[in-house]
Design a protein around this motif. Sequence first.
Motif, PDB file in Angstrom:
ATOM      1  N   ILE A  28       0.830  -1.196   0.000  1.00  0.00           N
ATOM      2  CA  ILE A  28       0.000   0.000   0.000  1.00  0.00           C
ATOM      3  C   ILE A  28       0.873   1.257   0.000  1.00  0.00           C
ATOM      4  O   ILE A  28       0.623   2.204  -0.759  1.00  0.00           O
ATOM      5  N   VAL A  29       1.907   1.256   0.834  1.00  0.00           N
ATOM      6  CA  VAL A  29       2.827   2.406   0.855  1.00  0.00           C
ATOM      7  C   VAL A  29       3.476   2.580  -0.512  1.00  0.00           C
ATOM      8  O   VAL A  29       3.587   3.699  -1.024  1.00  0.00           O
ATOM      9  N   HIS A  30       3.875   1.475  -1.130  1.00  0.00           N
ATOM     10  CA  HIS A  30       4.500   1.543  -2.452  1.00  0.00           C
ATOM     11  C   HIS A  30       3.520   2.122  -3.482  1.00  0.00           C
ATOM     12  O   HIS A  30       3.906   2.961  -4.309  1.00  0.00           O
ATOM     13  N   VAL A  31       2.284   1.679  -3.440  1.00  0.00           N
ATOM     14  CA  VAL A  31       1.272   2.199  -4.367  1.00  0.00           C
ATOM     15  C   VAL A  31       1.112   3.705  -4.183  1.00  0.00           C
ATOM     16  O   VAL A  31       1.086   4.468  -5.153  1.00  0.00           O
ATOM     17  N   ILE A  32       1.024   4.143  -2.935  1.00  0.00           N
ATOM     18  CA  ILE A  32       0.842   5.567  -2.657  1.00  0.00           C
ATOM     19  C   ILE A  32       2.049   6.375  -3.117  1.00  0.00           C
ATOM     20  O   ILE A  32       1.904   7.407  -3.778  1.00  0.00           O
ATOM     21  N   GLU A  33       3.250   5.913  -2.778  1.00  0.00           N
ATOM     22  CA  GLU A  33       4.459   6.636  -3.181  1.00  0.00           C
ATOM     23  C   GLU A  33       4.585   6.718  -4.699  1.00  0.00           C
ATOM     24  O   GLU A  33       4.927   7.763  -5.255  1.00  0.00           O
ATOM     25  N   THR A  34       4.286   5.619  -5.374  1.00  0.00           N
ATOM     26  CA  THR A  34       4.372   5.595  -6.836  1.00  0.00           C
ATOM     27  C   THR A  34       3.328   6.514  -7.455  1.00  0.00           C
ATOM     28  O   THR A  34       3.627   7.287  -8.372  1.00  0.00           O
ATOM     29  N   ALA A  35       2.110   6.448  -6.951  1.00  0.00           N
ATOM     30  CA  ALA A  35       1.042   7.303  -7.477  1.00  0.00           C
ATOM     31  C   ALA A  35       1.397   8.779  -7.315  1.00  0.00           C
ATOM     32  O   ALA A  35       1.253   9.570  -8.251  1.00  0.00           O
ATOM     33  N   ARG A  36       1.882   9.129  -6.148  1.00  0.00           N
ATOM     34  CA  ARG A  36       2.252  10.531  -5.906  1.00  0.00           C
ATOM     35  C   ARG A  36       3.398  10.963  -6.819  1.00  0.00           C
ATOM     36  O   ARG A  36       3.387  12.083  -7.337  1.00  0.00           O
ATOM     37  N   SER A  37       4.373  10.081  -7.004  1.00  0.00           N
ATOM     38  CA  SER A  37       5.515  10.445  -7.856  1.00  0.00           C
ATOM     39  C   SER A  37       5.097  10.612  -9.311  1.00  0.00           C
ATOM     40  O   SER A  37       5.764  11.297 -10.081  1.00  0.00           O
ATOM     41  N   GLN A  38       3.991   9.988  -9.705  1.00  0.00           N
ATOM     42  CA  GLN A  38       3.478  10.101 -11.065  1.00  0.00           C
ATOM     43  C   GLN A  38       2.405  11.187 -11.192  1.00  0.00           C
ATOM     44  O   GLN A  38       1.768  11.321 -12.228  1.00  0.00           O
ATOM     45  N   GLY A  39       2.223  11.928 -10.112  1.00  0.00           N
ATOM     46  CA  GLY A  39       1.263  13.026 -10.139  1.00  0.00           C
ATOM     47  C   GLY A  39      -0.186  12.605 -10.017  1.00  0.00           C
ATOM     48  O   GLY A  39      -1.082  13.401 -10.298  1.00  0.00           O
ATOM     49  N   GLN A  40      -0.426  11.377  -9.598  1.00  0.00           N
ATOM     50  CA  GLN A  40      -1.797  10.914  -9.445  1.00  0.00           C
ATOM     51  C   GLN A  40      -2.363  11.389  -8.108  1.00  0.00           C
ATOM     52  O   GLN A  40      -1.635  11.523  -7.123  1.00  0.00           O
ATOM     53  N   SER A  41      -3.648  11.585  -8.082  1.00  0.00           N
ATOM     54  CA  SER A  41      -4.339  11.941  -6.845  1.00  0.00           C
ATOM     55  C   SER A  41      -4.915  10.674  -6.214  1.00  0.00           C
ATOM     56  O   SER A  41      -4.958   9.611  -6.845  1.00  0.00           O
ATOM     57  N   LEU A  42      -5.371  10.819  -4.979  1.00  0.00           N
ATOM     58  CA  LEU A  42      -6.045   9.703  -4.319  1.00  0.00           C
ATOM     59  C   LEU A  42      -7.253   9.277  -5.138  1.00  0.00           C
ATOM     60  O   LEU A  42      -7.502   8.086  -5.321  1.00  0.00           O
ATOM     61  N   ASP A  43      -7.995  10.244  -5.659  1.00  0.00           N
ATOM     62  CA  ASP A  43      -9.172   9.917  -6.480  1.00  0.00           C
ATOM     63  C   ASP A  43      -8.789   9.095  -7.709  1.00  0.00           C
ATOM     64  O   ASP A  43      -9.522   8.172  -8.090  1.00  0.00           O
TER      65      ASP A  43
END
Length: 75
Positions: A28-43
């Motif tokens: 889960i932490v990896h998913v969040i870190e990767t999403a943030r680094s790619q400019g993705q939002s939680l939504d």
Amino acid sequence: MSPSSLKTVLESSSPDKSVSEAHIATAIVHVIETARSQGQSLDDVITELMADDALLDSKSRHLLGDILTQAWNTL
């Protein structure tokens, strides 16, 4: 990172395919870190999770969505 990538992380995390709470938390932490680094939002991440019917049943997707939201807001 897509939900299917999360599945890959979980499946490859242990030779015997058992998944501990620590594996799930790490994924889960990896998913969040990767999403943030790619400019993705939680939504964006939640939308991807909810759209992936093959990965989890509806109840599990919603539960994981709640967990992701809590983790996103904590990290």
